[in-house]
Design an enzyme around this catalytic site. Structure first.
Site, mmCIF file in Angstrom:
data_model
loop_
_atom_site.group_PDB
_atom_site.id
_atom_site.type_symbol
_atom_site.label_atom_id
_atom_site.label_comp_id
_atom_site.label_asym_id
_atom_site.label_seq_id
_atom_site.Cartn_x
_atom_site.Cartn_y
_atom_site.Cartn_z
ATOM 1 N N ARG A 124 0.785 -1.088 0.002
ATOM 2 C CA ARG A 124 -0.039 -0.034 0.023
ATOM 3 C C ARG A 124 0.780 1.439 -0.081
ATOM 4 O O ARG A 124 0.310 2.213 0.459
ATOM 5 C CB ARG A 124 -0.959 0.041 1.323
ATOM 6 C CG ARG A 124 -1.996 -1.051 1.181
ATOM 7 C CD ARG A 124 -3.152 -0.853 2.141
ATOM 8 N NE ARG A 124 -4.018 -2.085 2.109
ATOM 9 C CZ ARG A 124 -3.835 -2.954 3.028
ATOM 10 N NH1 ARG A 124 -2.864 -2.946 4.102
ATOM 11 N NH2 ARG A 124 -4.821 -4.177 2.989
ATOM 12 N N LYS A 146 2.162 10.470 -12.112
ATOM 13 C CA LYS A 146 1.423 9.739 -12.888
ATOM 14 C C LYS A 146 2.133 8.409 -13.029
ATOM 15 O O LYS A 146 3.268 8.536 -13.595
ATOM 16 C CB LYS A 146 1.076 10.236 -14.383
ATOM 17 C CG LYS A 146 0.093 11.286 -14.447
ATOM 18 C CD LYS A 146 -0.356 11.436 -15.697
ATOM 19 C CE LYS A 146 -1.608 12.222 -15.790
ATOM 20 N NZ LYS A 146 -2.283 12.236 -17.366
ATOM 21 N N GLU A 188 8.227 15.962 -26.746
ATOM 22 C CA GLU A 188 7.525 16.432 -25.303
ATOM 23 C C GLU A 188 7.901 17.743 -25.057
ATOM 24 O O GLU A 188 7.326 18.721 -24.405
ATOM 25 C CB GLU A 188 7.847 15.590 -24.155
ATOM 26 C CG GLU A 188 6.930 14.109 -24.520
ATOM 27 C CD GLU A 188 5.483 14.015 -24.067
ATOM 28 O OE1 GLU A 188 4.653 14.923 -24.118
ATOM 29 O OE2 GLU A 188 4.973 13.192 -24.183
ATOM 30 N N LYS A 230 5.744 21.978 -16.262
ATOM 31 C CA LYS A 230 5.069 21.058 -15.706
ATOM 32 C C LYS A 230 4.810 21.394 -14.234
ATOM 33 O O LYS A 230 3.754 21.035 -13.795
ATOM 34 C CB LYS A 230 5.962 19.673 -16.052
ATOM 35 C CG LYS A 230 4.892 18.736 -15.252
ATOM 36 C CD LYS A 230 4.967 17.235 -16.440
ATOM 37 C CE LYS A 230 4.106 16.238 -15.784
ATOM 38 N NZ LYS A 230 4.532 14.946 -16.674
ATOM 39 N N GLU A 240 -5.505 15.843 -12.226
ATOM 40 C CA GLU A 240 -6.088 16.104 -13.469
ATOM 41 C C GLU A 240 -7.634 16.139 -13.447
ATOM 42 O O GLU A 240 -8.465 15.438 -14.152
ATOM 43 C CB GLU A 240 -5.641 14.851 -14.423
ATOM 44 C CG GLU A 240 -5.780 15.249 -15.957
ATOM 45 C CD GLU A 240 -5.250 14.365 -16.789
ATOM 46 O OE1 GLU A 240 -4.172 14.133 -16.428
ATOM 47 O OE2 GLU A 240 -5.670 14.033 -17.934
ATOM 48 N N ARG A 244 -4.688 20.088 -15.846
ATOM 49 C CA ARG A 244 -3.479 19.284 -16.020
ATOM 50 C C ARG A 244 -3.570 18.549 -17.510
ATOM 51 O O ARG A 244 -2.705 18.099 -18.201
ATOM 52 C CB ARG A 244 -3.386 18.294 -15.039
ATOM 53 C CG ARG A 244 -2.185 17.196 -15.257
ATOM 54 C CD ARG A 244 -1.790 16.447 -13.949
ATOM 55 N NE ARG A 244 -0.796 15.580 -14.261
ATOM 56 C CZ ARG A 244 0.196 14.882 -13.456
ATOM 57 N NH1 ARG A 244 -0.194 15.167 -12.067
ATOM 58 N NH2 ARG A 244 1.245 14.218 -13.749
ATOM 59 N N ASN A 248 -1.759 16.911 -22.104
ATOM 60 C CA ASN A 248 -1.779 15.635 -23.287
ATOM 61 C C ASN A 248 -2.017 16.217 -24.574
ATOM 62 O O ASN A 248 -2.534 15.479 -25.344
ATOM 63 C CB ASN A 248 -3.008 14.801 -22.644
ATOM 64 C CG ASN A 248 -3.027 14.076 -21.110
ATOM 65 O OD1 ASN A 248 -1.923 13.499 -20.838
ATOM 66 N ND2 ASN A 248 -4.087 14.206 -20.585
ATOM 67 N N HIS A 251 -1.691 13.736 -27.401
ATOM 68 C CA HIS A 251 -1.643 12.436 -27.032
ATOM 69 C C HIS A 251 -2.747 11.570 -27.299
ATOM 70 O O HIS A 251 -2.773 10.284 -27.055
ATOM 71 C CB HIS A 251 -1.618 12.368 -25.259
ATOM 72 C CG HIS A 251 -0.150 12.646 -24.943
ATOM 73 N ND1 HIS A 251 0.693 13.786 -25.186
ATOM 74 C CD2 HIS A 251 0.673 12.271 -23.967
ATOM 75 C CE1 HIS A 251 1.608 14.090 -24.671
ATOM 76 N NE2 HIS A 251 1.733 12.881 -23.826
ATOM 77 N N HIS A 255 -1.966 8.286 -28.511
ATOM 78 C CA HIS A 255 -2.316 7.027 -27.857
ATOM 79 C C HIS A 255 -2.849 5.789 -28.695
ATOM 80 O O HIS A 255 -2.554 4.807 -28.834
ATOM 81 C CB HIS A 255 -2.897 7.348 -26.582
ATOM 82 C CG HIS A 255 -2.219 7.662 -25.474
ATOM 83 N ND1 HIS A 255 -3.154 8.016 -24.298
ATOM 84 C CD2 HIS A 255 -0.986 7.843 -25.246
ATOM 85 C CE1 HIS A 255 -2.218 8.569 -23.415
ATOM 86 N NE2 HIS A 255 -0.803 8.442 -23.923
ATOM 87 N N HIS A 268 6.609 6.486 -27.920
ATOM 88 C CA HIS A 268 5.638 7.439 -27.377
ATOM 89 C C HIS A 268 5.817 8.813 -27.966
ATOM 90 O O HIS A 268 4.915 9.463 -28.530
ATOM 91 C CB HIS A 268 5.585 7.536 -26.032
ATOM 92 C CG HIS A 268 4.679 8.283 -25.220
ATOM 93 N ND1 HIS A 268 3.432 8.248 -25.226
ATOM 94 C CD2 HIS A 268 4.792 9.382 -24.661
ATOM 95 C CE1 HIS A 268 2.779 9.253 -24.714
ATOM 96 N NE2 HIS A 268 3.622 10.032 -24.308
#
Lengths: 364, 364
Positions: A124, A146, A188, A230, A240, A244, A248, A251, A255, A268
Site C-alpha cells: 500500500r 502519474k 514532449e 509542468k 487532472e 492538467r 496531453n 496524446h 495513444h 511514445h
C-alpha cells in the site's frame, strides 16, 4: 561540484519535491542524501540502461542504505504490463523487503511509470525516487506522479497518482541515449511551447540544432523550462481534474497510434509528435488557430526528425481506439486544442471532423 | 423509513465519509442519493452474493445512473488475486467505461478489498461505494480505505489506501450469511474490546448468544460500536504510520495461518481469532497482562465457535511466514499486544519467545 538547477513541484501535505537538473548528478553524494531512511533500496531498471548505470548508482546508494538490490525489467513499451510489474513484486517479496524500502526508477518513461506504480501499491505504498535517463522522462514522465501500466485494451489504463520523493535528472545520461529516443523526447519538449509558452516555442525553433547535437547548455535550458511548466500545471491540478489535461496535447491521437500499431512499434514521443500535428489541424478546423500554425508546428517536428504522417489505420479504427482512451468520457471525444500560442484547452470534437482531419493526413 | 445509525469517518480533503448502519438500507432510495454523478455504475460482487442481492441493488441504482452493469467474481479468499481483479478491468475497458464510473462493492471483505483496489487504480482512480454483506466486512474491512489483493508470497501485499464515498451496511443482508461466516465476523467484533474498549468486551461477553442468534438490535450495536472505534483510529492515522496498527491485533499470526495453509482454508476471521489467543499469550509472557486475560479471551472465542488451536506448521515456518508479512519490518517481528484491557501497542518480540508461545499452543 557540478552546476545544477532545482525546480520544485509545489504540492501540499509533504508531497512537494525537488527536480534536480545538471551534469554529474548521478555521482554526486548530495543527490542521494536526505531521502527516507530504510534498511534497503531497490534499483529498478531495464536491460539496456542497467548495464550502463546501475552499478554506479548502486555504489552511491550503498553510502546511504545497508542493502541495495537491482531488478532488471525487459526494455520497451510492449513490456509495460502486469507481468513485468510482477517481477518487481516477486523480488521484493522473495527478499522479504519491508514497507520502508525505497525504490529507485533508473531509466526512461516505462521504467519510471512502472516503478512508480510498484511503489504506489507495494504494501500500500513505499517511497520512490525518479532517476530518469531519457530526455522524455526528464522533461515529462518522471515529473508529476502519474504512474501506470498498460492493459491490452488501452495504454496507461491501470495506475495511480503517486509522487516521488525526488527527481534526479543527470544530463550526462543523455550522452548514451540512442538518437531516435533523443528525438522522441524532443516531442514532449516541443509540446510545452504551444500549450503554455510561446517564447519557449521560439527558443526551441532557434536552438533545435544545438539540442539535436546534445549541447549541454541547450539541453539544460530545455529540461529546466519544461519542468518549470509542468511543475506549475501539476501544482495547480495534481490529479487532472481539469487544467492538467493540457499536458496531453497530441496524446489522444498519439495513444491511438501506439495502441493501434501495437505498443513499441512507434515510440511514445513519435506518436505524440504526429498527434500534435493533427491536433493543430483540428484547432484550425474548429476556427481556434490559423492554418499557418499547423504548418509551423509540422515544420519544427519534421526538423526534429519526428513523424508527421499518421499510420493508415482507418477512421473507424481511430475513433474506436480514441473512445477507449481515458480522455474520452461518455459522448464526443475530447481533444486538447491550441486556443492561442501558449494557451490550450479541452474541446469536444464531432466524429465527422476528426475523420476529416484523419483523412486529410492520410490516416483514414 | 427504517431506523438507521450513521458513523462518520473523519478525514481531511473531502475524504470524510459516512457509514450507514441499519435494516432495509439496500432498498432505501436515500442510500444511493448524493453520490458522484456518472453515466454508468458497475456492481462488483461474487457468485454467491450476486444472485441474492445484485438485481435489487441494480434496480435501485438505475434511479440514479443511466447504466448499471454487474461483474461477478469467483467467491473466496483464494481468488483475491490479480486474475480476478483483471476481470473487473477487462469489463470496464471492453465497455469503454470512463473515469467517472462509480464502482459498488457488493459482498464481503474479498469483494470490498478487490473492488476498492480496482477503483484506486482504474484510470488512476474512480469513485466507489462499499455495500458490505458480511459481518466481517461491516465491522472492519469495508471501513477505512485499505484495499488490496494477495500475492502468492503474502496476503494483501499489493494495494492502496483509497477511501470509499460511502458505506451502506444493511443488517438484513446478514440474514443470509452462512453461520461459519457470522462467527468469523464476530472475531473482528471481539477484537475491538481488548484493543480499545473494555466495556465493549464485557458487552460482547454478555450478548454473545444474542449475536449468534442474529438478534438485530444486538447486531446493530455491535456493528455501530465497532465502526465507531475504527473511525476514531482511522481518523487519527489513515495510512497506518503508527496507531492504526492496533487494528491488526491477532493478524500477524492470523495471516501466517492463512498463508501457511493456503488462502481460503481457514476464514480470515477464524485465523485472526486464533491469532488473538496467541497474541494474548505473548502479552502475558512479556509481562504486560495477567494469565487470566488469555483464558478470558480464549473462553469468549471458543463460545463464539471460533478456533483457538493453531495448525501445526512448525515454528520455523511460522517465523518465515510472519517475517514476510508487512508488519514485519527488518529485524524482530512486531506484534500488536494488549497492554491493559482496552489498550494496545506494537511490541518487538524475540523469535525465541514466539516459538515458546507457538509450542505451548501446539503449533510448533
Amino acid at each position: 561540484m557540478p552546476a545544477s538547477d532545482t525546480v520544485r513541484i509545489p504540492l501540499p501535505d509533504d508531497r512537494a519535491y525537488d527536480i534536480r537538473i545538471g551534469s554529474g548528478l548521478l555521482d554526486e553524494a548530495a543527490s542521494w542524501q536526505g531521502l527516507p531512511k530504510a534498511a534497503a533500496a531497490v534499483i529498478v531498471s531495464n536491460d539496456r540502461v542497467a548495464p550502463m548505470y546501475a552499478q554506479r548508482l548502486r555504489e552511491r546508494l550503498l553510502a546511504v542504505y545497508a542493502r541495495v538490490d537491482v531488478v532488471e525489467l525487459p526494455d520497451g513499451e510492449q513490456h509495460k504490463d502486469w507481468a513485468s510489474l510482477n517481477r518487481v513484486f516477486d523480488h521484493l517479496l522473495a527478499q522479504a523487503l519491508d514497507r520502508k524500502t525505497v525504490l529507485f526508477a533508473l531509466g526512461g518513461g516505462v521504467v519510471g511509470d512502472m516503478t512508480g506504480f510498484a511503489a504506489a501499491t507495494y504494501m500500500r505504498g513505499v517511497p520512490f525516487v525518479q532517476v530518469p535517463t531519457t530526455l522524455l522522462a526528464q522533461v515529462d514522465s518522471s515529473v508529476g506522479g502519474k504512474t501506470a501500466i498498460n492493459h491490452p485494451l488501452g495504454k496507461n489504463m491501470l495506475g495511480a497518482f503517486y509522487q516521488p520523493e525526488r527527481v534526479i535528472a543527470d544530463l550526462d545520461t543523455l550522452d548514451t541515449l540512442p538518437d531516435r529516443e533523443l528525438r522522441a523526447g524532443l516531442a514532449e519538449v516541443i509540446k510545452y511551447g504551444p500549450i503554455a509558452d510561446a517564447d519557449f516555442l521560439s527558443w526551441i525553433e532557434g536552438n533545435l540544432d544545438a539540442l539535436l547535437a546534445r549541447d549541454k547548455a541547450a539541453l539544460a535550458h530545455a529540461v529546466r523550462r519544461s519542468c518549470e511548466i509542468k511543475a506549475d500545471v501539476v501544482g495547480q491540478d495534481e490529479k487532472e481534474q481539469g487544467l492538467r489535461a493540457i499536458l496531453n496535447f497530441g496524446h489522444t491521437i498519439g495513444h491511438a497510434i501506439e495502441s493501434g500499431l501495437g505498443y513499441g512499434e512507434w515510440l511514445h514521443g513519435e506518436a505524440v509528435a504526429c498527434g500534435m500535428v493533427l491536433a493543430a489541424d483540428l484547432s484550425h478546423r474548429l476556427g481556434l488557430m490559423p492554418a499557418d500554425f499547423t504548418a509551423q508546428l509540422r515544420t519544427l517536428i519534421e526538423r526534429a526528425g519526428l513523424p508527421v504522417v499518421p499510420p493508415r489505420l482507418g477512421g473507424d479504427r481511430y475513433l474506436q481506439l480514441m473512445r477507449v482512451d481515458k480522455k474520452a468520457e461518455a459522448g464526443a471525444i475530447r481533444f486538447v486544442l491550441i486556443e492561442a500560442l501558449g494557451q490550450a484547452g479541452l474541446h469536444a470534437v464531432p466524429d465527422a471532423l476528426i475523420v476529416e482531419t484523419l483523412t486529410a493526413h492520410g490516416a483514414a
